[in-house]
Design a protein around this motif. Structure first.
Motif, mmCIF file in Angstrom:
data_model
loop_
_atom_site.group_PDB
_atom_site.id
_atom_site.type_symbol
_atom_site.label_atom_id
_atom_site.label_comp_id
_atom_site.label_asym_id
_atom_site.label_seq_id
_atom_site.Cartn_x
_atom_site.Cartn_y
_atom_site.Cartn_z
ATOM 1 N N LYS A 41 0.851 -1.198 0.000
ATOM 2 C CA LYS A 41 0.000 0.000 0.000
ATOM 3 C C LYS A 41 0.876 1.234 0.000
ATOM 4 O O LYS A 41 2.021 1.209 0.464
ATOM 5 C CB LYS A 41 -0.914 0.023 1.230
ATOM 6 C CG LYS A 41 -1.961 -1.069 1.275
ATOM 7 C CD LYS A 41 -2.776 -0.988 2.563
ATOM 8 C CE LYS A 41 -3.777 0.134 2.557
ATOM 9 N NZ LYS A 41 -4.889 -0.103 1.640
ATOM 10 N N CYS A 42 0.320 2.293 -0.501
ATOM 11 C CA CYS A 42 0.901 3.629 -0.354
ATOM 12 C C CYS A 42 -0.215 4.527 0.150
ATOM 13 O O CYS A 42 -1.139 4.856 -0.590
ATOM 14 C CB CYS A 42 1.454 4.145 -1.675
ATOM 15 S SG CYS A 42 2.111 5.838 -1.574
ATOM 16 N N ASP A 44 -3.622 5.166 1.439
ATOM 17 C CA ASP A 44 -4.866 4.390 1.378
ATOM 18 C C ASP A 44 -5.021 3.623 0.073
ATOM 19 O O ASP A 44 -6.055 2.988 -0.147
ATOM 20 C CB ASP A 44 -6.076 5.327 1.561
ATOM 21 C CG ASP A 44 -6.099 5.964 2.937
ATOM 22 O OD1 ASP A 44 -5.607 5.320 3.877
ATOM 23 O OD2 ASP A 44 -6.599 7.096 3.049
ATOM 24 N N ASP A 46 -4.100 0.620 -2.510
ATOM 25 C CA ASP A 46 -3.471 -0.691 -2.646
ATOM 26 C C ASP A 46 -2.565 -0.688 -3.873
ATOM 27 O O ASP A 46 -2.916 -0.158 -4.934
ATOM 28 C CB ASP A 46 -4.529 -1.780 -2.793
ATOM 29 C CG ASP A 46 -5.345 -1.960 -1.522
ATOM 30 O OD1 ASP A 46 -4.766 -1.806 -0.428
ATOM 31 O OD2 ASP A 46 -6.556 -2.240 -1.624
#
Length: 736
Positions: A41-42, A44, A46
Motif C-alpha cells: 500500500k501507499c 490508502d 493498494d
C-alpha cells in the motif's frame, strides 16, 4: 486579477509523458512474480503486482510507482488513486484540461491540454471516460492520430440545468477505442461573448466523476473545482508481447498463478491476465488466484437445495427423501401397486406432468433467485457483507424477504403502524418473539442505491439512547426494507395533536425537547461519519413507555461529505418544517435540521400544527413559524402559548425556550446555533426546572438573576450562542 494555475510550458512538464520515459526500459527481461518485502500500500491506495513502489518491486518499469511524503502513489508526477487488477484499469489525476478565458479585449489566456501514452502500457478507457465541452457558443474537439471528435455547446435558449450535459452550456461525446494520444483544440471562429468572465473548457475525464453545474459556464469555477487536474481512467496491459510470444520466454510471461488465463489485448500488442472462472485474486503472483466459495453467496445458488463447493465451481444435491432427476429434486414415493401396463402408463404420465410442472416451478424459482441476487448486488449487499465479516461485533443483520414476510404476517394491513411519503411501517415479530418495526420503502434514488450498503453499515453503528436502533435491512427486493427496534408509545405529533385529552406537563415537554436535540447533536458531531437527518419533524420523534424521545426515520438523511459542495440535493421534506434557505439554494446542511427543530419547539410551546391548511386563515396564521415571529415582534408571546403550561411560575422558562426557538428559526443558517449548543441550552433549562429550590422559590430566583428576569442568558459571547448565568450555575452546584 485571478490566476488559472501555471503557465502552459510548465503544465506540459506535469503530464503523463513521464510514463513514456519509464516505459523505455520495459523490454529488459525481469523475472516474474511478487517481490518479497515490497510495500502493498501507499497511504490508502493498494499497490497490487505487477505494480510496485520502485523498479525492484514492479514487473516492468512501466508499472513502477513512487510513494512520496504525502503517502500518495505517483507514476512520474501523475497521482494514481486506484488500481484494479481484475479489470485492468488505473485511476489517475492528469492535466488534460484545455481552457480559453478572455478577461478583457486585451487579456485572453488559454491552455491546450494533451496526453501522450504512446509506447506505454496505457490507453484511455472508452467505457469509463467522456469528452466534455463546457461554455457558451463553444465548439471544441479532441484530436488524435486517427480521430477528430468533439461537440458544440450553446447557451442560446438559456435552458441551463444542473446535472444536465446535453448541449445547453455543456455537451459530451464518446471516447473512441484505443486512444493513446490526443490534443485539445477550440474552433477559433466561435467567439465567446459575455459581460462576465468568459471561459470555455474541453476535458477528457472519468464520466462518473463529472456532474454539470451551471456556475461552470463562463467562469473559472470548473478549473478550481478540480485544481486543473481531472480524474481519468486508463486501461493497461503487459506489452509488447502477445500471449503466444510471452509463453516462449517465461521471464516476460506475467500469468504465473495456477488457475489463471492469458488474454490477448484487442489491439494485438500485449496481453493481460485474469483468474479462471470460479477463482478470484491476483493472477500475476504465485498462487494468487484462489477458489471462490459460491456456497457462501447470499442467496444460496442452489436455492433450497444443498450446495457443495468444488474447485472453481459448485454442485447441488437433494435433501433426504428427495432424489435428483433431470437436474430437479423430486419427492421419492414408493409404489403401492403391481406393475401393470395401464397403471404403469398412468404413473409414467403423472410423473412426466409433475416433472414438467416442477421444472417450470424450479425455472421460475431460479429466475426469482437471480433477480434477488441482482437486487442484492445493486444495493451494495456484497460490500456490506464483506464489511460485516471484517468488523466483528456489529449487531446488524441482513434479512431475507421471506423472514420479513413471516414477521409481518405477509405485510398485513392489521400490522401497519403508520404511512408516509417514503413508505409504510409495519409491526412485526422475529424469531424469539422479538418485536420490531419494518419500514417498506416506496422509492430510492440512483445515488442512494449505489451507496446504500455503505450507508447501512454507518447507520448500524449509531448507538445513542435517543435514536431508534437500526437492526438490519433486506436487500433482495427492488426497494430495500429497513428493520428498526420497536418503540411502543407512538409519536410526539400524536402526543401533542392527538385527541386523547392527556395533559402534558412542561417538564415532560422540556425533557422530550432536550433528548431529541441531544440525539441530533450526536448525529451532527459525534457519529463516526456526520449525518444530516433531513426530515426532522414531530412525527419522526417516537416515545417509549416513559415518554423518552427517540429520533427515527432516516429515509431523507445523507452522510455529510468533507466537501460542502456535495450537500446539494433535490429539495424534499415536510411542509411547515422546511428550512427556507434550503428551499432557495438546494443546499442541505446541519443548520437545516436546526430550523426544523425550532418548529418542533413551537409545537411543544403552543400545541399548534406547523401548517394551517385553512384557506380562510390570515397569511401570518398559516405557518406556525410566521405566527410565532409576529407574536414575538408584537410582544404577544402569551397569546399563542398552550393554556396547560402558561402560568406566571413558568413564564421565565417559556420565554427562554421561545428565545431559543427564535434563534433556531433565523432565516440565515449561519446565524442559527448548532444542535450541540441547542442541546446544552435545553439541558441547562431542564436542570433548572427540575431543581426543587426553583419550583418552591420562583420570586427569590427572579431576584437572584436580576432584571430582566432570565434563568439563562441568550446573548452571543465569543462565538458561543448560549451560556448559563453564573449566579444560577452557582446555586445549582451548591444544591440550594
Amino acid at each position: 486579477m485571478m490566476k488559472l494555475g501555471c503557465s502552459p510550458l510548465l503544465l506540459y512538464g506535469h503530464l503523463l509523458v513521464y510514463l513514456v520515459t519509464a516505459w523505455l526500459l520495459a523490454t529488459a527481461d525481469v523475472a516474474a512474480g511478487q517481490r518479497p518485502g515490497c510495500p502493498a500500500k501507499c497511504g490508502d491506495v493498494d499497490i497490487p503486482f505487477p505494480y510496485g513502489v520502485g523498479d525492484e518491486c514492479s514487473f516492468h518499469p512501466g508499472f513502477t510507482l513512487s510513494c512520496n511524503d504525502t503517502k500518495k502513489p505517483f507514476a512520474g508526477t501523475v497521482e494514481v488513486t486506484k488500481i484494479s487488477v481484475a479489470d485492468g484499469n488505473s485511476w489517475m489525476k492528469a492535466h488534460t484540461m484545455s481552457w480559453r478565458c478572455s478577461f478583457s479585449s486585451m487579456d485572453t489566456r488559454y491552455f491546450d491540454g494533451w496526453l501522450n501514452l504512446t509506447d506505454t502500457p496505457y490507453w484511455i478507457s472508452e467505457l469509463d471516460n467522456k469528452i466534455i465541452v463546457i461554455g457558451c457558443n463553444t465548439l471544441a474537439y479532441m484530436k488524435s492520430s486517427s480521430y477528430v471528435i468533439g461537440c458544440y455547446s450553446t447557451c442560446a435558449d438559456g435552458n441551463l440545468e444542473n446535472g444536465m450535459c446535453s448541449g445547453a452550456g455543456c455537451c459530451q461525446a464518446d471516447v473512441p477505442k484505443d486512444i493513446r494520444f490526443f490534443s485539445g483544440y477550440f474552433n477559433e471562429t466561435y467567439e465567446i461573448t459575455s459581460q462576465h468572465t468568459p471561459c470555455s473548457y474541453l476535458v477528457v475525464m472519468q464520466k462518473e466523476a463529472f456532474t454539470f453545474n451551471t456556475s461552470y459556464v463562463e467562469s473559472t469555477k470548473f478549473y478550481y473545482a478540480y485544481n486543473g487536474t481531472v480524474p481519468i481512467v486508463l486501461n493497461w496491459e503487459i506489452r509488447p508481447w502477445t500471449c503466444e510470444v510471452a509463453r516462449q520466454n517465461m521471464s516476460s510471461y506475467a500469468c504465473i498463478s495456477s488457475n489463471s488465463e492469458c488474454l490477448d489485448s484487442p489491439n494485438g500488442k500485449g496481453h493481460r491476465c485474469v483468474c479462471s472462472d470460479g477463482y478470484e485474486g491476483n493472477p500475476y503472483i504465485t498462487d494468487g488466484c484462489k477458489d471462490t466459495n459460491e456456497c457462501l453467496a447470499n442467496p444460496n445458488p442452489c436455492g433450497l437445495e444443498i450446495c457443495h463447493n468444488t474447485p472453481g465451481n459448485y454442485s447441488c444435491s437433494c435433501h433426504r427423501g428427495y432424489y435428483m432427476t433431470n437436474g430437479v429434486c423430486v419427492f421419492e414415493k414408493p409404489s403401492r401397486f403391481p406393475a401393470m401396463p395401464v397403471i404403469g402408463a398412468s404413473v409414467g404420465l403423472a410423473v412426466l406432468v409433475i416433472a414438467v410442472a416442477c421444472a417450470c416451478l424450479v425455472q421460475e424459482r431460479r429466475k426469482l433467485q437471480k433477480m434477488k441476487q441482482d437486487y442484492f448486488r445493486q444495493h451494495g449487499g456484497l460490500i456490506l457483507f464483506d464489511e460485516m465479516k471484517s468488523k466483528q461485533g456489529i449487531a446488524f443483520k441482513i434479512f431475507t424477504e421471506e423472514e420479513l414476510q413471516q414477521a409481518t404476517n405477509r405485510f398485513s394491513e392489521r400490522q401497519v403502524l403508520g404511512q408516509g411519503g417514503q413508505g409504510t411501517v409495519y409491526r412485526g415479530y422475529l424469531k424469539g418473539n422479538v418485536e420490531v418495526a419494518v419500514k417498506r420503502c416506496t422509492t430510492i434514488d440512483e445515488q442512494h442505491k449505489k451507496e446504500f450498503g455503505k450507508e447501512m453499515l454507518i447507520l448500524s453503528q449509531i448507538n445513542h439512547r435517543n435514536i431508534v436502533k437500526l437492526l438490519g435491512c433486506c436487500l433482495e427486493v427492488e426497494v430495500p426494507m429497513l428493520v428498526y427496534e420497536y418503540v411502543p408509545n407512538g409519536t410526539l405529533f400524536h402526543l401533542i395533536h392527538g385527541d386523547q385529552g392527556r395533559r402534558i406537563s412542561l417538564p415532560t415537554r422540556l425533557g422530550i425537547a432536550h433528548e431529541s436535540a441531544d440525539a441530533l447533536a450526536y448525529l451532527h458531531s459525534s457519529a463516526s461519519t456526520p449525518i444530516i437527518h433531513g426530515d426532522v419533524k414531530s412525527s419522526n420523534i417516537l416515545l417509549d413507555g416513559d415518554n423518552r424521545a427517540k429520533i427515527s426515520d432516516f429515509g431523507a438523511s445523507i452522510l455529510a461529505p468533507a466537501d460542502k459542495s456535495q450537500f446539494v440535493t433535490l429539495v424534499h421534506g415536510t411542509c411547515g418544517y422546511l428550512d427556507p434557505e434550503y428551499m432557495q439554494t438546494n443546499l442541505l446542511t446541519d443548520k437545516s435540521d436546526v430550523y426544523s427543530f425550532g418548529v418542533i419547539l413551537l409545537e411543544l410551546l403552543t400545541c399548534k400544527k406547523p401548517f394551517n391548511f385553512n384557506l380562510d386563515a390570515p397569511d401570518r396564521e398559516k405557518s406556525l413559524s410566521m405566527m410565532f415571529t409576529y407574536a414575538m415582534k408584537e410582544n404577544k408571546l402569551e397569546e399563542i402559548l398552550d393554556d396547560e403550561i402558561r402560568d406566571e411560575d413558568n413564564m421565565e422558562i417559556l420565554e427562554e425556550i421561545a428565545e431559543l426557538a427564535k434563534q433556531c428559526l433565523q432565516m440565515c443558517g449561519e446565524n442559527r446555533p448548532s444542535m450541540k449548543e441547542v442541546a446544552e441550552k435545553l439541558d441547562s433549562l431542564r436542570k433548572v426546572m427540575q431543581h426543587p429550590w426553583v419550583q418552591q422559590n420562583p420570586e427569590e430566583m427572579e431576584s437572584l438573576l436580576g432584571e430582566p428576569s432570565s434563568i439563562v442568558s441568550s446573548t452571543v459571547v465569543s462565538g458561543e450562542y448560549f451560556s448559563i448565568e453564573k449566579k444560577a450555575v452557582n446555586s445549582l452546584q451548591s444544591g440550594r
